[in-house]
Scaffold this active site. Structure first.
Site, short mmCIF file in Angstrom:
data_model
loop_
_atom_site.label_atom_id
_atom_site.label_comp_id
_atom_site.label_asym_id
_atom_site.label_seq_id
_atom_site.Cartn_x
_atom_site.Cartn_y
_atom_site.Cartn_z
N ARG A 25 -9.07 -7.93 10.94
CA ARG A 25 -10.16 -8.06 11.90
C ARG A 25 -11.10 -9.21 11.59
O ARG A 25 -11.95 -9.54 12.39
CB ARG A 25 -10.96 -6.75 11.93
CG ARG A 25 -10.13 -5.61 12.47
CD ARG A 25 -10.92 -4.34 12.53
NE ARG A 25 -11.21 -3.84 11.20
CZ ARG A 25 -11.46 -2.57 10.93
NH1 ARG A 25 -11.50 -1.68 11.90
NH2 ARG A 25 -11.70 -2.18 9.71
N LYS A 55 -0.75 3.96 -0.15
CA LYS A 55 -1.42 5.23 -0.32
C LYS A 55 -2.88 5.09 0.12
O LYS A 55 -3.35 3.96 0.21
CB LYS A 55 -1.34 5.70 -1.76
CG LYS A 55 -1.94 4.72 -2.76
CD LYS A 55 -2.28 5.36 -4.06
CE LYS A 55 -3.61 6.07 -3.97
NZ LYS A 55 -4.34 6.13 -5.24
N ASP A 83 4.51 3.75 -3.93
CA ASP A 83 3.81 4.44 -5.02
C ASP A 83 4.00 3.52 -6.21
O ASP A 83 5.10 3.44 -6.76
CB ASP A 83 4.43 5.82 -5.28
CG ASP A 83 3.63 6.59 -6.31
OD1 ASP A 83 3.40 6.03 -7.40
OD2 ASP A 83 3.23 7.73 -6.03
N HIS A 84 2.96 2.82 -6.58
CA HIS A 84 3.20 1.72 -7.53
C HIS A 84 3.67 2.21 -8.90
O HIS A 84 4.23 1.45 -9.66
CB HIS A 84 2.00 0.77 -7.62
CG HIS A 84 0.89 1.26 -8.49
ND1 HIS A 84 -0.04 2.17 -8.08
CD2 HIS A 84 0.56 0.95 -9.76
CE1 HIS A 84 -0.89 2.39 -9.07
NE2 HIS A 84 -0.56 1.67 -10.10
N LYS A 88 6.91 0.82 -12.00
CA LYS A 88 6.77 0.56 -13.44
C LYS A 88 8.11 0.75 -14.13
O LYS A 88 8.76 1.77 -13.96
CB LYS A 88 5.71 1.49 -14.05
CG LYS A 88 4.29 1.23 -13.52
CD LYS A 88 3.28 2.10 -14.21
CE LYS A 88 1.95 2.11 -13.49
NZ LYS A 88 1.03 1.06 -13.88
N GLU A 135 -7.69 6.91 -17.93
CA GLU A 135 -8.22 5.57 -17.69
C GLU A 135 -9.56 5.46 -18.39
O GLU A 135 -10.32 6.43 -18.45
CB GLU A 135 -8.43 5.33 -16.20
CG GLU A 135 -7.14 5.16 -15.44
CD GLU A 135 -7.43 4.86 -13.99
OE1 GLU A 135 -7.49 3.69 -13.65
OE2 GLU A 135 -7.62 5.81 -13.22
N ASP A 187 -6.12 11.18 -5.73
CA ASP A 187 -5.99 9.76 -6.08
C ASP A 187 -4.81 9.51 -7.02
O ASP A 187 -4.13 8.49 -6.92
CB ASP A 187 -7.30 9.29 -6.74
CG ASP A 187 -7.32 7.79 -7.00
OD1 ASP A 187 -7.03 7.04 -6.05
OD2 ASP A 187 -7.64 7.38 -8.13
N HIS A 190 1.17 9.67 -7.95
CA HIS A 190 1.76 9.07 -9.15
C HIS A 190 2.28 10.12 -10.14
O HIS A 190 3.38 10.02 -10.65
CB HIS A 190 0.75 8.18 -9.87
CG HIS A 190 0.09 7.17 -8.98
ND1 HIS A 190 0.77 6.49 -8.01
CD2 HIS A 190 -1.19 6.73 -8.91
CE1 HIS A 190 -0.06 5.65 -7.40
NE2 HIS A 190 -1.26 5.78 -7.93
N LYS A 219 -10.66 9.73 -15.28
CA LYS A 219 -11.34 8.45 -15.49
C LYS A 219 -12.31 8.63 -16.67
O LYS A 219 -12.69 9.75 -17.00
CB LYS A 219 -12.14 8.08 -14.25
CG LYS A 219 -11.24 7.94 -13.01
CD LYS A 219 -11.35 6.59 -12.40
CE LYS A 219 -10.52 6.45 -11.15
NZ LYS A 219 -9.60 5.31 -11.22
C1 BG6 Z 1 -4.45 3.86 -8.14
C2 BG6 Z 1 -5.71 4.69 -8.07
O1 BG6 Z 1 -3.48 4.38 -7.28
O2 BG6 Z 1 -3.96 3.85 -9.45
C3 BG6 Z 1 -6.76 4.16 -9.02
O3 BG6 Z 1 -6.22 4.69 -6.76
C4 BG6 Z 1 -6.19 4.02 -10.41
O4 BG6 Z 1 -7.90 5.00 -9.04
C5 BG6 Z 1 -4.85 3.28 -10.39
O5 BG6 Z 1 -7.13 3.31 -11.19
C6 BG6 Z 1 -4.20 3.32 -11.75
O6 BG6 Z 1 -3.08 2.49 -11.77
P1 BG6 Z 1 -2.54 1.88 -13.13
O7 BG6 Z 1 -1.28 1.17 -12.73
O8 BG6 Z 1 -3.60 0.96 -13.65
O9 BG6 Z 1 -2.31 3.02 -14.05
#
Ligand code: BG6
Length: 496
Positions: free
Chosen positions: A46, A154, A183-184, A188, A222, A241, A246, A347
């Site tokens: 946008r 996501k 889903d990243h 990995k 984290e 989250d 994940h 976190k």
């Molecule tokens: C994301 C979350 O999907 O994954 C974040 O929204 C989180 O809150 C992150 O920090 C963590 O990813 P990674 O790859 O750094 O473990």
């Protein structure tokens, strides 16, 4: 594998993800000569930007590319940047996409990209269906002149119902095989290695069941707080989250049965079965005993004051959103009957780490009895950082008698120094570009994960007297989080 000529259209391209993850991933692929010969990125959103503005933002002035491009020749950077274009959608995603289509057609002619198009939805999920339907109205989802695929980011849904609605909404315009839910964590390397560890080593697979495994523990920690994402996070929380997506993806890879082959559908079928076998916790008593939530509170870390969660920007001062979640659960199938799983995510922990610990049972008959000794074997799979695998086992201490001590057998990915490890987004984008959905979540997988998570969320929201604990930033969560183990152990806090 061959990557066909194609175009990538990114919706929400002026957002953070494009500059932070997508363009750097594409840049790495470009440098590694993995992009197809004829390839174009068209950012759409946008914001009112020109091609030049957009290139400046995501390439020339991008803090995420700075390091990567600083030693490159100008024409090398330009030849990458020249593949990138921008289309202003005029302030609204819900609009006639005819101009967008025209732009796509023009770029297709200019760069000879063929009719293959990947749409990447990096917008809030509430816009996914709108975008899909506008693409369909403009005739941009038809596959008669090249494939059309859709990658969605996501969060995929906010609950089981909303995830189903989202799936149904997308399925009106795109078939399931066209949809890639990212889903990243699946990108990995160490997460993928779980499959190899389990299914290509005859020293592990025979032991991978209730007869030899005592319990399974997964920690995702984290160090950072919610950073600048307080507004998003406060509506989400640790369970939505991290856990629903994940961590349950990791769980499904630990739990699943061996697939009959390595094809995407074979693997995903087994993952769905695994997720469906998680015992859904229904009554308040079970939920009370097996779940713990908490928030970080203000404290001092390394001599510096750290804000509590409720003081963060964008967070409601009376928020009941969790930044720590720990869940104990069982898996109702033949392999895992009676084996507890403990999973936590948070976190503001002491360090950033994700690991899986398989705790094996102790030998039934103890010959070398020495008080206080830990006798169980452990397999630690370190997802990040220090990616690797560690086996803990007992060895005899030299000298008289039979004193047993723990020893480690370890493997670190860093020892494969010459092997280039792709970043998660790089790997996942390349897979989708090649039509490989193995590392993407299927509709039924996502819904099965929500089936398990929904009752916990409802209980935390509406249950009576559900406690919200506090923990100081920089510690391993609330003091009582070991209580989940019922005296049967405690969390392994990595690096301790
Ligand atoms: C994301 C979350 O999907 O994954 C974040 O929204 C989180 O809150 C992150 O920090 C963590 O990813 P990674 O790859 O750094 O473990």
């Amino acid at each position: 594998k061959k990557t066909e000529n194609q175009m990538l259209v990114i919706f929400g391209a002026s957002g953070d993800l494009t500059a932070r993850k997508l363009i750097p991933a594409l840049f790495n692929l470009y440098m590694a000569k993995q992009l197809p010969e004829n390839f174009v990125v068209l950012g759409a959103s946008r914001s009112n930007l020109s091609d030049e503005d957009f290139r400046n933002r995501v390439v020339f002035e991008s803090e995420y590319l700075k390091e990567k491009i600083k030693d490159l020749k100008e024409d090398e950077i330009n030849s990458f940047a020249n593949k990138i274009y921008y289309e202003d959608l005029g302030g609204d995603y819900d609009t006639d996409y005819a101009p967008l289509r025209k732009r796509v057609e023009a770029l297709k002619e200019k760069h000879n990209t063929s009719g293959n198009i990947m749409y990447y939805l990096s917008t809030p999920p509430t816009l996914y269906e709108t975008i899909a339907s506008n693409l369909a109205d403009a005739g941009m989802n038809t596959q008669n002149n090249g494939w059309k695929r859709l990658i969605v980011e996501k969060p995929f849904g906010y609950s089981l119902d909303t995830a189903k609605e989202l799936n149904d909404g997308l399925h009106k315009y795109f078939t399931e095989p066209q949809i890639y839910r990212i889903d990243h964590y699946l990108g990995k390397e160490t997460v993928q290695n779980l499959l190899v560890t389990r299914f290509s080593n005859s020293i592990f697979e025979p032991l991978w069941n209730r007869n030899y495994i005592d319990h399974v523990e997964i920690t995702n920690a984290e160090r950072v707080g919610v950073e600048k994402r307080g507004g998003y996070y406060d509506k989400s929380g640790a369970l939505r989250d991290m856990f629903q997506n994940h961590l349950l993806q990791i769980v499904s890879l630990v739990v699943m049965e061996p697939p009959i082959g390595a094809e995407a559908e074979e693997i995903r079928n087994e993952k769905v079965k695994a997720l469906k076998s998680l015992r859904v916790m229904k009554d308040a008593e079970t939920l009370h005993e097996n779940t713990i939530r908490a928030q970080y509170v203000s404290s001092v870390v390394d001599g510096k004051p750290v804000k509590g969660y409720r003081e963060e920007d964008g967070v409601d001062p009376n928020s009941t959103t969790e930044t720590f979640a720990a869940i104990k659960f069982y898996v109702d199938n033949w392999r895992w009957h009676g084996v507890p799983f403990y999973v936590r995510t948070a976190k503001r922990m002491p360090t950033k780490v994700t690991e899986i610990v398989i705790h094996f049972k102790q030998p039934h008959h103890q010959i070398f009895s020495e008080a206080g000794m830990q006798r169980d074997n452990k397999l630690v799979i370190r997802i990040q950082p220090d990616e690797g695998i560690l086996i803990k086992f007992g060895v005899k201490v030299p000298g008289q008698g039979f004193r047993v001590e723990r020893a480690n057998l370890d493997f670190y990915y860093s020892s494969l120094a010459e092997t280039y490890v792709m970043d998660a987004y790089e790997r996942l984008l390349l897979d989708a570009m090649q039509g490989d959905a193995t590392l993407y979540a299927r509709a039924d997988e996502v819904e099965a994960a929500w089936e398990f998570v929904d009752p916990i969320l409802n209980y935390w929201k509406e249950g009576k007297d559900v406690r919200m604990y506090g923990y100081a930033a920089g510690v391993w969560g609330p003091e009582n989080s070991d209580e989940l183990f019922d005296g049967h152990g405690f969390w392994r806090n990595p690096s301790e």
